[in-house]
Design a protein around this motif. Sequence first.
Motif, PDB file in Angstrom:
ATOM      1  N   GLY A  76      11.420  37.008  27.026  1.00 46.20           N
ATOM      2  CA  GLY A  76      10.979  37.826  28.371  1.00 46.20           C
ATOM      3  C   GLY A  76      12.099  37.470  29.468  1.00 46.20           C
ATOM      4  N   MET A  77      12.662  38.470  30.085  1.00 45.12           N
ATOM      5  CA  MET A  77      13.527  37.849  31.111  1.00 45.12           C
ATOM      6  C   MET A  77      13.527  38.789  32.541  1.00 45.12           C
ATOM      7  SD  MET A  77      16.999  39.564  29.649  1.00 45.12           S
ATOM      8  CE  MET A  77      16.955  41.119  29.086  1.00 45.12           C
ATOM      9  N   GLY A  78      13.948  37.967  33.479  1.00 44.26           N
ATOM     10  CA  GLY A  78      13.846  38.561  34.884  1.00 44.26           C
ATOM     11  C   GLY A  78      15.370  38.558  35.555  1.00 44.26           C
ATOM     12  N   LEU A  79      15.953  39.301  35.964  1.00 48.45           N
ATOM     13  CA  LEU A  79      17.099  38.910  36.857  1.00 48.45           C
ATOM     14  C   LEU A  79      16.774  38.732  38.214  1.00 48.45           C
ATOM     15  CD1 LEU A  79      20.225  38.838  36.724  1.00 48.45           C
ATOM     16  CD2 LEU A  79      20.376  41.327  37.033  1.00 48.45           C
ATOM     17  N   LEU A  80      17.173  37.757  38.786  1.00 50.03           N
ATOM     18  CA  LEU A  80      16.846  37.536  40.256  1.00 50.03           C
ATOM     19  C   LEU A  80      18.040  37.518  41.082  1.00 50.03           C
ATOM     20  CD1 LEU A  80      14.499  34.501  39.612  1.00 50.03           C
ATOM     21  CD2 LEU A  80      14.004  36.823  39.637  1.00 50.03           C
ATOM     22  N   SER A  81      18.253  37.915  42.457  1.00 47.07           N
ATOM     23  CA  SER A  81      19.196  37.859  43.410  1.00 47.07           C
ATOM     24  C   SER A  81      19.020  36.771  44.292  1.00 47.07           C
ATOM     25  CB  SER A  81      19.650  39.078  43.794  1.00 47.07           C
ATOM     26  OG  SER A  81      20.559  38.992  44.737  1.00 47.07           O
ATOM     27  N   ASN A 104      15.638  42.987  39.077  1.00 47.69           N
ATOM     28  CA  ASN A 104      15.055  43.783  37.946  1.00 47.69           C
ATOM     29  C   ASN A 104      14.191  42.769  37.184  1.00 47.69           C
ATOM     30  OD1 ASN A 104      18.365  44.023  38.090  1.00 47.69           O
ATOM     31  ND2 ASN A 104      17.167  45.778  37.502  1.00 47.69           N
ATOM     32  N   TRP A 105      13.250  43.502  36.281  1.00 47.90           N
ATOM     33  CA  TRP A 105      12.118  42.230  35.902  1.00 47.90           C
ATOM     34  C   TRP A 105      11.777  43.118  34.669  1.00 47.90           C
ATOM     35  CZ3 TRP A 105       7.759  39.626  38.785  1.00 47.90           C
ATOM     36  CH2 TRP A 105       7.408  38.796  37.921  1.00 47.90           C
ATOM     37  N   TRP A 106      12.169  42.780  33.226  1.00 50.52           N
ATOM     38  CA  TRP A 106      11.675  43.132  32.080  1.00 50.52           C
ATOM     39  C   TRP A 106      10.726  42.489  31.525  1.00 50.52           C
ATOM     40  CZ3 TRP A 106      16.915  42.669  33.328  1.00 50.52           C
ATOM     41  CH2 TRP A 106      17.573  43.925  33.701  1.00 50.52           C
ATOM     42  N   SER A 115      10.263  46.671  35.855  1.00 55.39           N
ATOM     43  CA  SER A 115       9.132  46.909  36.745  1.00 55.39           C
ATOM     44  C   SER A 115       9.400  46.864  38.275  1.00 55.39           C
ATOM     45  CB  SER A 115       7.856  45.860  36.270  1.00 55.39           C
ATOM     46  OG  SER A 115       8.421  44.514  36.436  1.00 55.39           O
ATOM     47  N   VAL A 116      10.524  46.619  38.661  1.00 57.31           N
ATOM     48  CA  VAL A 116      10.921  46.593  40.045  1.00 57.31           C
ATOM     49  C   VAL A 116      12.157  47.420  40.474  1.00 57.31           C
ATOM     50  CG1 VAL A 116       9.626  44.479  40.514  1.00 57.31           C
ATOM     51  CG2 VAL A 116      12.022  44.510  39.937  1.00 57.31           C
ATOM     52  N   GLY A 117      13.099  47.553  39.220  1.00 59.61           N
ATOM     53  CA  GLY A 117      14.337  48.156  39.530  1.00 59.61           C
ATOM     54  C   GLY A 117      14.542  49.559  38.465  1.00 59.61           C
ATOM     55  N   ALA A 118      15.802  50.125  38.603  1.00 55.92           N
ATOM     56  CA  ALA A 118      15.936  51.212  38.140  1.00 55.92           C
ATOM     57  C   ALA A 118      16.736  51.191  36.488  1.00 55.92           C
ATOM     58  CB  ALA A 118      16.558  52.066  38.848  1.00 55.92           C
ATOM     59  N   PHE A 119      16.615  50.016  36.147  1.00 53.37           N
ATOM     60  CA  PHE A 119      17.503  49.640  34.744  1.00 53.37           C
ATOM     61  C   PHE A 119      16.417  49.573  33.656  1.00 53.37           C
ATOM     62  CE2 PHE A 119      20.643  48.854  38.134  1.00 53.37           C
ATOM     63  CZ  PHE A 119      21.574  49.574  37.570  1.00 53.37           C
ATOM     64  N   THR A 144      21.014  47.879  28.798  1.00 55.15           N
ATOM     65  CA  THR A 144      20.875  48.807  29.739  1.00 55.15           C
ATOM     66  C   THR A 144      22.254  49.861  29.612  1.00 55.15           C
ATOM     67  OG1 THR A 144      22.293  47.626  31.568  1.00 55.15           O
ATOM     68  CG2 THR A 144      20.049  47.083  31.779  1.00 55.15           C
ATOM     69  N   SER A 145      21.982  50.915  30.568  1.00 56.19           N
ATOM     70  CA  SER A 145      22.969  51.940  30.508  1.00 56.19           C
ATOM     71  C   SER A 145      24.198  51.656  31.215  1.00 56.19           C
ATOM     72  CB  SER A 145      22.705  53.363  30.550  1.00 56.19           C
ATOM     73  OG  SER A 145      22.161  53.288  32.188  1.00 56.19           O
ATOM     74  N   GLY A 146      24.192  50.536  32.269  1.00 61.50           N
ATOM     75  CA  GLY A 146      25.237  49.986  33.038  1.00 61.50           C
ATOM     76  C   GLY A 146      24.772  48.642  33.634  1.00 61.50           C
ATOM     77  N   PRO A 147      25.394  48.215  34.168  1.00 55.57           N
ATOM     78  CA  PRO A 147      25.406  46.692  34.703  1.00 55.57           C
ATOM     79  C   PRO A 147      23.905  46.740  35.598  1.00 55.57           C
ATOM     80  CG  PRO A 147      27.381  47.617  35.949  1.00 55.57           C
ATOM     81  CD  PRO A 147      26.803  48.623  34.804  1.00 55.57           C
ATOM     82  N   ALA A 148      23.217  45.657  35.394  1.00 55.91           N
ATOM     83  CA  ALA A 148      21.864  45.709  36.253  1.00 55.91           C
ATOM     84  C   ALA A 148      22.325  45.317  37.542  1.00 55.91           C
ATOM     85  CB  ALA A 148      20.782  44.655  35.187  1.00 55.91           C
ATOM     86  N   THR A 149      23.262  44.366  37.736  1.00 54.59           N
ATOM     87  CA  THR A 149      23.708  43.972  38.997  1.00 54.59           C
ATOM     88  C   THR A 149      25.177  43.857  39.042  1.00 54.59           C
ATOM     89  OG1 THR A 149      23.490  42.270  40.820  1.00 54.59           O
ATOM     90  CG2 THR A 149      23.710  41.497  38.268  1.00 54.59           C
TER      91      THR A 149
END
Length: 146
Positions: free
Chosen positions: A14-19, A33-35, A57-61, A97-102
Motif C-alpha cells: 500500500g503506498m502513497g507518494l508525498l511531496s 498521489n495516494w494508492w 484517491s487524490v491525484g490523477a495517476f 502509471t502511464s507517466g511519472p507520478a511526480t
Amino acid sequence: MKTVQKVISSCLLGMGLLSLAGSPASAAVVTQNWWHLGESDPGAVAGNTGNATTIDSVGAFDLTQSGTAKYSADVPSNSGGSVLSMAFTGNNYYYDTSGPATTLTDNFGIEAFVKANNTTQNSLAVNNGTQTPGNGYGFYQTGANY
C-alpha cells in the motif's frame, strides 16, 4: 550484483507518494498521489483479482495492472483501519502509471507498506521507472535486505 527486475513479487503493498514543500523549519506535507491498492477500488473483495485500474484517491495517476495480483485481507492490526491489501504472488505482477507520478527531484517523500513473503529472491516495491542500479530511486528487496 544482480539486476532487480520490474516485479513486485510475493509482497503486500500500500503506498502513497508525498511531496514536502517549504523550508526545513516549517515544512508542509502535501499528498500528491495516494494508492490504497484495493480500499478505494469499486467492488474490491479479499481473494478476488485486483481491478485492471486502481484509483489514485487524490491525484490523477490511476495505476494500471500487469499480471493478476489479488486483493488480500492480510493487514497488520495497527493499520489504522485498513481492511485490504494487495498480494503480488507471481513474476511481473505490478501496477504502473502511464507517466511519472511526480517530476520533483528534491524535497519529497515516498511511503510504502510492504510485507515480503520471500527473502530468497530480489523484488522491487516502488520504482521511478528505471531498472538500472544507481539511476533514480526506488525500494528494492535483495534477499532479506531493503
